[in-house]
Design a protein around this motif. Structure first.
Motif, mmCIF file in Angstrom:
data_model
loop_
_atom_site.group_PDB
_atom_site.id
_atom_site.type_symbol
_atom_site.label_atom_id
_atom_site.label_comp_id
_atom_site.label_asym_id
_atom_site.label_seq_id
_atom_site.Cartn_x
_atom_site.Cartn_y
_atom_site.Cartn_z
ATOM 1 N N ILE A 26 -30.527 -11.538 16.774
ATOM 2 C CA ILE A 26 -31.143 -12.713 17.399
ATOM 3 C C ILE A 26 -30.538 -13.945 16.747
ATOM 4 O O ILE A 26 -30.472 -14.040 15.516
ATOM 5 C CB ILE A 26 -32.679 -12.704 17.200
ATOM 6 N N GLU A 27 -30.088 -14.889 17.573
ATOM 7 C CA GLU A 27 -29.543 -16.143 17.034
ATOM 8 C C GLU A 27 -30.575 -17.251 17.187
ATOM 9 O O GLU A 27 -31.201 -17.398 18.239
ATOM 10 C CB GLU A 27 -28.249 -16.539 17.742
ATOM 11 N N LEU A 28 -30.751 -18.014 16.141
ATOM 12 C CA LEU A 28 -31.672 -19.155 16.148
ATOM 13 C C LEU A 28 -30.872 -20.394 15.765
ATOM 14 O O LEU A 28 -30.323 -20.471 14.671
ATOM 15 C CB LEU A 28 -32.817 -18.923 15.150
ATOM 16 N N ARG A 29 -30.795 -21.354 16.659
ATOM 17 C CA ARG A 29 -30.014 -22.571 16.401
ATOM 18 C C ARG A 29 -30.927 -23.671 15.875
ATOM 19 O O ARG A 29 -31.956 -23.977 16.485
ATOM 20 C CB ARG A 29 -29.321 -23.030 17.692
ATOM 21 N N VAL A 30 -30.532 -24.257 14.751
ATOM 22 C CA VAL A 30 -31.266 -25.398 14.187
ATOM 23 C C VAL A 30 -30.583 -26.668 14.700
ATOM 24 O O VAL A 30 -29.385 -26.861 14.464
ATOM 25 C CB VAL A 30 -31.259 -25.363 12.646
ATOM 26 N N PRO A 31 -31.311 -27.546 15.410
ATOM 27 C CA PRO A 31 -30.652 -28.714 16.011
ATOM 28 C C PRO A 31 -30.204 -29.722 14.957
ATOM 29 O O PRO A 31 -30.897 -29.923 13.951
ATOM 30 C CB PRO A 31 -31.739 -29.320 16.912
ATOM 31 N N PRO A 32 -29.048 -30.370 15.163
ATOM 32 C CA PRO A 32 -28.641 -31.442 14.250
ATOM 33 C C PRO A 32 -29.543 -32.662 14.437
ATOM 34 O O PRO A 32 -30.207 -32.799 15.474
ATOM 35 C CB PRO A 32 -27.204 -31.749 14.689
ATOM 36 N N LEU A 33 -29.562 -33.534 13.450
ATOM 37 C CA LEU A 33 -30.465 -34.687 13.477
ATOM 38 C C LEU A 33 -30.161 -35.615 14.654
ATOM 39 O O LEU A 33 -31.071 -36.225 15.213
ATOM 40 C CB LEU A 33 -30.371 -35.439 12.142
ATOM 41 N N ARG A 34 -28.903 -35.724 15.064
ATOM 42 C CA ARG A 34 -28.566 -36.631 16.163
ATOM 43 C C ARG A 34 -29.145 -36.175 17.496
ATOM 44 O O ARG A 34 -29.200 -36.942 18.450
ATOM 45 C CB ARG A 34 -27.047 -36.797 16.281
ATOM 46 N N GLU A 35 -29.580 -34.882 17.590
ATOM 47 C CA GLU A 35 -30.207 -34.389 18.814
ATOM 48 C C GLU A 35 -31.715 -34.589 18.802
ATOM 49 O O GLU A 35 -32.394 -34.232 19.769
ATOM 50 C CB GLU A 35 -29.884 -32.904 19.016
ATOM 51 N N PRO B 23 -36.890 -30.440 20.697
ATOM 52 C CA PRO B 23 -36.151 -29.386 19.983
ATOM 53 C C PRO B 23 -36.905 -28.828 18.784
ATOM 54 O O PRO B 23 -36.819 -27.623 18.502
ATOM 55 C CB PRO B 23 -34.863 -30.096 19.529
ATOM 56 N N MET B 24 -37.664 -29.669 18.081
ATOM 57 C CA MET B 24 -38.391 -29.193 16.899
ATOM 58 C C MET B 24 -39.623 -28.390 17.280
ATOM 59 O O MET B 24 -39.972 -27.409 16.624
ATOM 60 C CB MET B 24 -38.779 -30.375 15.998
#
Length: 446
Positions: free
Chosen positions: A300-309, A142-143
């Motif tokens: 444009i949408e950019l999703r920042v993943p939560p730490l648990r992912e 994800p990062m």
């Protein structure tokens, strides 16, 4: 052979082509012209270009088709769309397809020159190999995907809506989009929309003139003026009152603002990035957020993943944070025991990276022998260390007590993360201050 930069102009109207050729020629650019999509593709196959300007309506296709072709075959070439006045839908579709910006007809020459200058800075930024940024840590899939998206979005001028939970790093992502793009040398102005009193909001955003209201003892520059040429980052944009949403929409669409008490509008060149931990589409559905503003901000949408992912990033994040905590002390960095690291990896982290940072800072202060043990993390009995729903009926003696325990721990966590600022803690939990005060009293938290 000329070493001047080269632009491709695509329009079926001779007058428009001539106007663009003359303007770009005065900016010391060589130009090539095409009347349709077919000719444009032929030019792109023959010669390298530093910029492309294309009309939307062409005899044998659309400018959108050309934008998509350039994205696939010549992604290093910035392309801008020329649209009819008022066709905002077309402009937004062009930005989504990969155009870095758009112009409306009749073409404003000042705006055209700004756009061309920005496009050439984008091209220069693409050609230069900059240092790898080490602030957005993590090597999880994800990062890696997030860093790649940031790099692409930095080349565009499109508004970006950054979604993600509290503490996941949305402002850092916005800052990196700004810094890696052509506006990187210009101001980056972050503003927390939930922290500005509603009566001062218009003055904060657009500025005011001396004497325009009681207490206005001098002219004041607004956030839009301060960000001119750069980026305005609207954090917690869902907290804007509806009256201010109307004014913000107009400022974005007109690219101009008027100070409170002022007579003239001031043209501003600002890229808008926004974020919120709330579900903005749900806020629109509940009629707390204007649909037209959502449509304009959420190009444009950019999703920042939560730490648990991205749990595999926790060891690197923890090591880096502990090293920073020991910098300047002359003492070796505090180390996590294997048990402590396992405990962190299994924790759900509702407060994300910010919570990890606060947790390690506390453990670093309280631990002994420069070693953080599992007990120093104070996670043993936290219900959030498992995914929601994992507690079995056998573990629950009394549902009211169990839920009250979860509520108490989440409120305590929010208070600790906000340094016991009850207003900020209530905001983080999505509560009104009155509701927060009631819960503190009910749970006996002083």
């Amino acid at each position: 052979m000329s070493t001047r930069q080269r632009a491709l102009i695509v329009d079926d109207e001779p007058d428009i082509r001539e106007l663009l050729e003359i303007t770009l020629g005065r900016m010391k650019l060589d130009t090539r012209s095409a009347r349709n999509v077919k000719e444009a593709r032929e030019w792109l196959a023959r010669e390298p270009f530093d910029l492309c300007l294309t009309d939307m309506r062409l005899p044998d296709g659309t400018g959108l088709e050309l934008v998509q072709h350039i994205q696939q075959r010549h992604p290093q070439v910035p392309v801008a769309m020329i649209t009819a006045y008022g066709s905002l839908d077309t402009a937004i579709n062009a930005l989504k397809a990969g155009a870095f910006d758009f112009l409306t007809k009749p073409v404003d020459l000042g705006r055209l020159r700004e756009l061309v200058a920005t496009a050439l800075r984008i091209r220069s930024a693409n050609d230069a190999e900059g240092p790898v940024d080490t602030r957005l840590l993590g090597d999880s899939p994800p990062m890696r995907a997030l860093r790649s998206q940031i790099q692409k979005l930095a080349r565009s001028q499109a508004p970006v809506y950054i979604s993600g939970e509290s503490g996941s790093g949305k402002e850092l992502v916005a800052r990196l989009i700004h810094e890696q793009g052509p506006r990187g040398e210009q101001p980056f102005i972050p503003v927390n929309c939930g922290a500005i009193p509603s009566e001062l909001m218009e003055s904060e955003f657009f500025g005011h003139k001396k004497g325009s209201f009681t207490g206005a003892i001098e002219d004041k520059q607004g956030l839009f003026q301060a960000a001119n040429g750069g980026t305005l980052f609207l954090d917690e944009v869902a907290d804007l009152p509806l009256a201010m949403q109307v004014k913000l929409l107009r400022a974005i669409q007109e690219k101009a603002v008027r100070a409170v008490g002022g007579q003239q509008e001031l043209i501003v060149d600002v890229r808008i990035l926004c974020a919120t931990h709330k579900d903005l589409a749900a806020e629109v559905a509940a009629e707390r957020f204007r649909q037209d503003l959502f449509y304009r901000l959420n190009v444009i949408e950019l999703r920042v993943p939560p730490l648990r992912e991205r749990r595999e990033d926790i060891p690197l994040l923890a090591e880096t944070m502990l090293r920073r905590l020991s910098e300047g002390t002359g003492i070796a960095p505090t180390r996590l025991t294997d048990d402590a690291l396992d405990k962190l990896k299994s924790y759900r982290f509702p407060g994300n990276v910010r919570e990890l940072e606060n947790m390690l800072e506390r453990a670093h202060t309280l631990c002994e022998d420069e070693q953080i043990k599992a007990s120093d993390l104070r996670l043993a009995d936290t219900p959030c260390s498992t995914e929601a729903g994992e507690a079995s009926l056998a573990q629950i003696d009394n549902l009211e007590d169990y839920l009250e325990d979860i509520e108490r721990k989440l409120i305590m966590q929010a208070l600790e993360e906000t340094r016991w600022n009850r207003t900020a803690a209530a905001q983080r939990l999505g509560l009104t201050f009155r509701s927060m005060r009631y819960r503190l009293k009910k749970l006996g938290i002083d």
